[in-house]
Write a protein that holds these residues in place. Structure first.
Motif, mmCIF file in Angstrom:
data_model
loop_
_atom_site.group_PDB
_atom_site.id
_atom_site.type_symbol
_atom_site.label_atom_id
_atom_site.label_comp_id
_atom_site.label_asym_id
_atom_site.label_seq_id
_atom_site.Cartn_x
_atom_site.Cartn_y
_atom_site.Cartn_z
ATOM 1 N N ALA A 88 9.331 4.071 3.748
ATOM 2 C CA ALA A 88 8.423 3.181 4.130
ATOM 3 C C ALA A 88 8.820 1.633 4.376
ATOM 4 O O ALA A 88 8.298 1.367 5.419
ATOM 5 C CB ALA A 88 7.259 3.092 3.107
ATOM 6 N N PRO A 89 9.394 1.089 3.699
ATOM 7 C CA PRO A 89 9.810 -0.233 3.979
ATOM 8 C C PRO A 89 10.820 -0.493 5.114
ATOM 9 O O PRO A 89 10.550 -1.322 5.973
ATOM 10 C CB PRO A 89 10.671 -0.699 2.635
ATOM 11 N N LEU A 90 11.593 0.568 5.369
ATOM 12 C CA LEU A 90 12.426 0.333 6.575
ATOM 13 C C LEU A 90 11.512 0.801 7.740
ATOM 14 O O LEU A 90 11.606 0.203 9.096
ATOM 15 C CB LEU A 90 13.248 1.621 6.746
ATOM 16 N N LEU A 91 10.357 1.736 7.745
ATOM 17 C CA LEU A 91 9.786 1.970 8.895
ATOM 18 C C LEU A 91 8.705 0.869 9.205
ATOM 19 O O LEU A 91 8.782 0.367 10.579
ATOM 20 C CB LEU A 91 8.948 2.979 8.754
ATOM 21 N N ILE A 92 8.141 0.080 8.204
ATOM 22 C CA ILE A 92 7.410 -1.063 8.545
ATOM 23 C C ILE A 92 8.350 -2.130 9.080
ATOM 24 O O ILE A 92 7.903 -3.005 9.988
ATOM 25 C CB ILE A 92 6.698 -1.567 7.129
ATOM 26 N N THR A 124 1.011 -1.172 0.135
ATOM 27 C CA THR A 124 0.007 0.058 0.072
ATOM 28 C C THR A 124 0.895 1.354 0.099
ATOM 29 O O THR A 124 0.452 2.124 -0.749
ATOM 30 C CB THR A 124 -0.944 0.123 1.346
ATOM 31 N N MET A 125 1.860 1.199 0.796
ATOM 32 C CA MET A 125 2.653 2.376 0.772
ATOM 33 C C MET A 125 3.650 2.557 -0.299
ATOM 34 O O MET A 125 3.721 3.769 -0.943
ATOM 35 C CB MET A 125 3.896 2.166 2.086
ATOM 36 N N LEU A 126 4.050 1.623 -0.958
ATOM 37 C CA LEU A 126 4.653 1.679 -2.259
ATOM 38 C C LEU A 126 3.856 2.077 -3.542
ATOM 39 O O LEU A 126 4.352 3.012 -4.289
ATOM 40 C CB LEU A 126 5.502 0.257 -2.493
ATOM 41 N N LYS A 127 2.489 1.698 -3.382
ATOM 42 C CA LYS A 127 1.800 2.107 -4.088
ATOM 43 C C LYS A 127 1.620 3.499 -4.355
ATOM 44 O O LYS A 127 1.282 4.063 -5.265
ATOM 45 C CB LYS A 127 0.219 1.257 -4.390
ATOM 46 N N LYS A 128 1.252 4.016 -3.076
ATOM 47 C CA LYS A 128 1.170 5.440 -2.847
ATOM 48 C C LYS A 128 1.962 6.358 -3.222
ATOM 49 O O LYS A 128 1.893 7.473 -3.767
ATOM 50 C CB LYS A 128 0.502 5.516 -1.231
#
Length: 255
Positions: free
Chosen positions: A139-143, A125-129
């Motif tokens: 985003a990937p680091l945060l997740i 979802t974050m990568l899409k946004k």
């Protein structure tokens, strides 16, 4: 070169189709064709809305319905779940401290059934946004950090509240069983060219394996912990340098 908005839309299409389990080759074919359409549209002074009809989500869903589901996606997810289970158990076996309680089994079940699918959904979802933006890289680091924090909190909770063990192996039996499972895991991953999983397993196992070779003290002893922590720190530095180099190269190639 496409506009930033068009590139963002292409990335959204790719991420959504990946999330819905479509085949990689079909995704590439669709996005390549869509890139050509967007390129021609921009040359004529038109926007993304001219392609999507003003509703990008509806357009993506219409594409998705026409594409077959990739059944290998299910196999990949099942394989990932087994890999994660191995990440939880093999390092503890090699360290010679394998104990399993009902509480720990429930915790591992929650991680596999709830946390990991949730992390995957959030990542897509974050990568899409955000796509190839600062937020998209962050985003990937945060997740991953949030997932690690949940696991760490769970481990601390279990150490303080864990009940009696239902499985308890002695140090030597635990070590040999761990080594056998480690070799089987590496062999299986090598057969399927899952090099990432092998790298993660080596990163998790090597500190305790070296400590077990260098000392016969229990896994919770000061000597064992010092050796294991030193190796883990060195591997972490190497991994961090490698990740930074990969990120720098990826960012350079994306421009």
């Amino acid at each position: 070169m496409l506009s930033k908005k068009s590139e963002q839309f292409l990335n959204s299409v790719r991420m959504e189709l990946m999330k819905q389990g479509k085949k990689d080759e079909d995704i590439e074919a669709v996005t390549d064709e869509l890139r050509d359409h967007l390129t021609q549209a921009e040359k004529r002074g038109k926007s993304v809305e001219s392609i999507t009809g003003g509703s990008p989500d509806a357009y993506i869903n219409s594409i998705s319905k026409e594409m077959p589901f990739d059944h290998s996606f299910i196999k990949t997810m099942i394989g990932a779940l087994f890999a994660i289970l191995a990440f939880f158990t093999i390092p503890r076996l090699v360290a010679g401290q394998f104990e399993m309680s009902v509480e720990r089994l429930i915790f591992y079940g929650i991680l596999i059934v709830i946390l990991l699918p949730l992390e995957f959904w959030l990542l897509m979802t974050m990568l899409k946004k955000y796509g190839h933006t600062r937020q998209g890289y962050f985003a990937p680091l945060l997740i991953a950090f949030l997932g690690f924090a949940v696991i760490l909190a769970g481990e601390f909770y279990l150490r303080a509240n864990e009940g009696a063990s239902i499985i308890n192996l002695d140090m030597h039996m635990s070590l040999w069983l761990g080594l056998i499972l480690l070799l089987l895991f590496i062999g299986f991953c090598a057969m399927h060219k899952a090099w990432f999983y092998i790298g993660v397993m080596v990163y998790l196992v090597l500190p305790d394996l070296v400590a077990r070779i260098l000392t016969d003290q229990p896994a919770g002893s000061k000597e064992f912990v010092n050796i294991s922590s030193s190796i883990f720190l060195m591997l972490s530095v190497v991994a961090l340098v490698g990740a930074m180099a990969f990120y720098s190269r990826f960012k350079k190639n994306s421009h």
